[in-house]
Design an enzyme around this catalytic site. Structure first.
Site, mmCIF file in Angstrom:
data_model
loop_
_atom_site.group_PDB
_atom_site.id
_atom_site.type_symbol
_atom_site.label_atom_id
_atom_site.label_comp_id
_atom_site.label_asym_id
_atom_site.label_seq_id
_atom_site.Cartn_x
_atom_site.Cartn_y
_atom_site.Cartn_z
ATOM 1 N N SER A 264 0.859 -1.179 0.000
ATOM 2 C CA SER A 264 0.000 0.000 0.000
ATOM 3 C C SER A 264 0.892 1.223 0.000
ATOM 4 O O SER A 264 2.108 1.110 0.114
ATOM 5 C CB SER A 264 -0.907 0.010 1.234
ATOM 6 O OG SER A 264 -1.800 1.106 1.208
ATOM 7 N N ARG B 259 -0.496 -3.880 -6.861
ATOM 8 C CA ARG B 259 -1.698 -4.525 -6.301
ATOM 9 C C ARG B 259 -2.931 -3.809 -6.820
ATOM 10 O O ARG B 259 -2.941 -2.589 -6.979
ATOM 11 C CB ARG B 259 -1.668 -4.451 -4.766
ATOM 12 C CG ARG B 259 -2.779 -5.224 -4.057
ATOM 13 C CD ARG B 259 -2.616 -6.709 -4.240
ATOM 14 N NE ARG B 259 -3.520 -7.504 -3.404
ATOM 15 C CZ ARG B 259 -4.708 -7.975 -3.800
ATOM 16 N NH1 ARG B 259 -5.173 -7.690 -5.001
ATOM 17 N NH2 ARG B 259 -5.435 -8.710 -2.983
ATOM 18 N N THR C 214 -7.047 1.268 4.876
ATOM 19 C CA THR C 214 -6.580 0.441 5.988
ATOM 20 C C THR C 214 -7.425 0.650 7.234
ATOM 21 O O THR C 214 -7.802 -0.310 7.921
ATOM 22 C CB THR C 214 -5.104 0.755 6.293
ATOM 23 O OG1 THR C 214 -4.316 0.529 5.118
ATOM 24 C CG2 THR C 214 -4.582 -0.124 7.418
ATOM 25 N N CYS D 127 -0.745 -6.201 -17.273
ATOM 26 C CA CYS D 127 -0.058 -6.952 -16.219
ATOM 27 C C CYS D 127 1.219 -6.217 -15.815
ATOM 28 O O CYS D 127 2.048 -5.887 -16.670
ATOM 29 C CB CYS D 127 0.291 -8.356 -16.705
ATOM 30 S SG CYS D 127 1.325 -9.277 -15.526
ATOM 31 N N CYS E 263 4.268 -13.747 -11.344
ATOM 32 C CA CYS E 263 3.037 -13.139 -10.824
ATOM 33 C C CYS E 263 3.232 -12.540 -9.436
ATOM 34 O O CYS E 263 3.707 -13.215 -8.517
ATOM 35 C CB CYS E 263 1.924 -14.181 -10.791
ATOM 36 S SG CYS E 263 0.359 -13.582 -10.145
ATOM 37 N N CYS F 19 -1.409 -9.440 -8.039
ATOM 38 C CA CYS F 19 -2.140 -8.165 -7.998
ATOM 39 C C CYS F 19 -3.603 -8.322 -8.372
ATOM 40 O O CYS F 19 -4.414 -7.475 -8.047
ATOM 41 C CB CYS F 19 -1.459 -7.139 -8.902
ATOM 42 S SG CYS F 19 -1.684 -7.419 -10.678
ATOM 43 N N CYS G 55 -5.257 -9.044 -13.917
ATOM 44 C CA CYS G 55 -5.652 -9.816 -15.093
ATOM 45 C C CYS G 55 -7.062 -10.370 -14.940
ATOM 46 O O CYS G 55 -7.860 -10.357 -15.891
ATOM 47 C CB CYS G 55 -4.654 -10.932 -15.352
ATOM 48 S SG CYS G 55 -4.418 -12.079 -13.971
#
Length: 622
Positions: free
Chosen positions: A120, A369, A405, A566, A591, A594, A597
């Site tokens: 984050s 992310r 958060t 991606c 990968c 995140c 896709c």
């Protein structure tokens, strides 16, 4: 099977039925076209070998393989070791201690260590942590950088237009803290463990289990020891079942189990489709002379056009070294299939207002992310027999604040307070085997979370107008700053992000500058900084419902947008060995989890499922 982490010994004691599986640990590898074997056939090359697409009961290679799973019982099982899941676990044990009740709480997390998949910005609003641990400073919470300076800008290609931070605007950060969220989550894990929560990092929840009456029974962790072609290895081990009175799903944005629950219980029947963004982040060590601890910078505008939602952040940390966290967010409702969020991020760093901070510095971390942007109108039904949704799984992010958060933590705390009386009652008063706790949704609607999200509900969808960014900013100024979101209407989003792409023939390709290796970088060297690694000999966890769709539709109509959206180089279109066409190659080892896709694929043919537990990025305080 247990990772080398501070939670391993406890986990090994509690899951005694599982045997240790020998694995070969290798350094992280990035697989590109040159490193992968290619395959071709006269028909569509087979890409997906995962059992969720090709069932094992129809595969002769699995005949005679022992498929029994061991099971364990808990009062509450929590899926996901992020802020929401850990806050829920902590609050449950706090209540159990206050009421002198025995309560077994088990939390499973797919990352090898608590916090290793957490990414984050992050600028933390401390409202929830103040409630959860009023003495968090004495406990050593890693909140070291109070915000001291707040800067907001509209960027043009060469210039910056400053925007005053008027009191009451959602972007104001007075009283907040710049944090490395992975470190904060790791600290929450330590607090949970001290209270007696059983933490199981390195165990991915792969399946939702159901009672005969249809209510949720618990989860099953993923099987291990499956070869890349889908066959069982000699070290194959079945996952384990964890049963509970209530299962809390806090997987984070676009959780793969939550997707199943939406369909099973029709949880999205009365809400808007969720809309998302992708956030890309780097951490830099900069020249100490340019370091301004506590400074927060946000911008909108260039390099995005006015119809593409997004913006940037640059935060100066105060952790003993001249560190800055910077990132770029792009709304996934963009329409041009040639857009690359990663390359937009790299281009933004060359802006005259940004580049001077980075010149002479050293990039030390990278990650990405997806994040929820739908707001209150996109929240699904939160409860169902046997379970409930918390945190970024349903989506409690306050979009104009760029903060989720504090709301995620509060949702977990409210869920804990709602289920505690029921799971500790001497007699279970329930119509279903799995407890249904609708009181959680009611508590949430009566909390400051709901009030906060309702006030900003129209800001994100207000950007869908002829003037785009600028029309949305005018709307925010009038209806939020003056009326505080009290307008008697609720705007709608434009539908699924996957449906927003235009055909490539109707769009202009974007000419991105080459990275200079000093401020901007290529994709694979960036992924190397994420610490990403997966066991290479396992079926790709990026599964395709139909292996023919990528070439026949995505490449033919949209020029293969997955190779651009991606942020980790997972998808490549490469020539067939026969030279008479193209095929999609999936570099699953790259990968970073995140979920972009799964969200943005215009054919909705990609289904992200969990790989073997412990695989994925290894973020260190992202």
């Amino acid at each position: 099977m247990f990772p080398a982490s501070r939670y391993s010994c406890q986990a090994h004691r509690c899951i005694r039925a599982l045997k240790t599986v020998p694995t070969e640990h290798t350094a992280p590898q990035l697989y590109t076209t040159l490193h992968r074997r290619t395959c071709s056939s006269v028909s569509t090359p087979r890409i997906t070998t995962h059992y969720t697409v090709h069932p094992r009961d129809k595969d002769s290679r699995w005949e005679g393989v022992e498929m029994e799973r061991f099971a364990d019982e808990a009062d509450v099982v929590i899926v996901g070791g992020g802020p929401a899941g850990l806050s829920a676990a902590i609050r449950l044990k706090q209540l159990a201690n206050e009421h002198e009740k025995e309560l077994r709480v088990c939390l499973v997390e797919k990352a090898s260590q608590i916090g290793a998949h957490t990414l984050s910005g992050a600028c933390l609003e401390p409202s929830a942590i103040n409630e959860l641990f009023p003495d968090w400073k004495e406990r050593g919470a890693p909140l070291h950088t109070p915000v001291t300076e707040d800067v907001f800008s509209i960027l043009t290609e060469k210039h910056r237009i400053p925007v005053p931070m008027l009191p009451g605007l959602p972007m104001q950060n007075h009283g907040n803290y710049i944090v490395r969220l992975g470190n904060f989550v790791r600290w929450l894990g330590e607090q949970a463990e001290e209270l007696g929560v059983e933490l199981y990092p390195g165990y991915a929840a792969a399946e939702v289990l159901f009672h005969e009456d249809g209510s949720v029974k618990g989860i099953a962790t993923n099987d291990v020891g499956i070869a890349k072609d889908g066959s069982p290895k000699d070290v194959f081990e079945r996952g384990m079942e964890l049963h509970a009175k209530v299962t809390m799903f806090g997987e984070g944005c676009h959780g793969h189990l939550a997707k199943q629950l939406y369909k099973k219980f029709n949880l999205r029947e009365n809400c808007e489709p969720q809309t998302y963004a992708i956030g890309l982040k780097e951490v830099w060590m900069i020249d100490e002379k340019k370091w301004r601890p506590g400074r927060v910078e946000h911008s909108v505008g260039w390099p995005l056009n006015r119809h593409t939602y997004g913006g940037s952040f640059l935060y100066h940390l105060n952790e003993g070294e001249p560190l800055v966290a910077l990132g770029f967010v792009v709304g996934l409702d963009y329409s041009n299939p040639y857009l690359s969020p990663f390359r937009e991020f790299q281009r933004w760093k060359h802006h005259p207002f940004v580049a001077p901070t980075l010149e002479g510095g050293n990039r030390i971390a990278y990650g990405a992310r997806a994040l929820n942007e739908g707001g209150i109108q996109s929240l699904p039904k939160l409860t169902f027999p046997g379970g409930l949704l918390i945190g970024c799984s349903p989506g409690f992010m306050n979009v104009p604040k760029i903060k989720g958060t504090h709301t995620a933590m509060k949702s977990g705390m409210l869920a804990a307070e709602a289920i505690f009386p029921k799971v500790t009652a001497e007699s279970l008063d329930s119509e279903t085997a799995g407890l249904h706790v609708p009181e959680y949704a009611e508590a949430l609607k009566n909390s400051w979370v709901w009030k906060e999200l309702y006030a900003v509900r129209n800001i994100r969808p207000s950007f869908h107008n002829y003037f785009g960014l600028y029309g949305g900013m005018v709307y925010t100024g009038i209806f939020y700053w003056i009326l505080r979101g009290k307008e008697p209407w609720t705007l709608k989003h434009c539908g699924l992000d996957a449906n927003q792409l235009k055909p490539a023939k109707d769009c202009t390709p974007i000419d991105y500058p080459k990275p200079d290796g000093k401020i901007s970088f290529d994709l694979l060297s960036s992924v190397a900084l994420s610490g990403t690694n997966h066991e290479g000999d396992q079926p790709a966890h990026l599964t395709l419902k139909d292996d023919s769709v990528p070439v026949a539709r995505n490449l033919a109509i949209y020029d293969g947008p997955e190779q651009r959206f991606c942020p980790a180089g997972v998808y490549e279109y490469v020539p067939l060995e026969t030279g008479d066409g193209m095929r999609l190659q999936i570099n699953a080892q790259n990968c970073v989890h995140c979920k972009t896709c799964d969200i943005k694929d215009p054919s909705q043919n990609i289904n992200w499922v969990v790989p073997e537990g412990g695989g994925g990025p290894a973020y260190n305080g992202m």
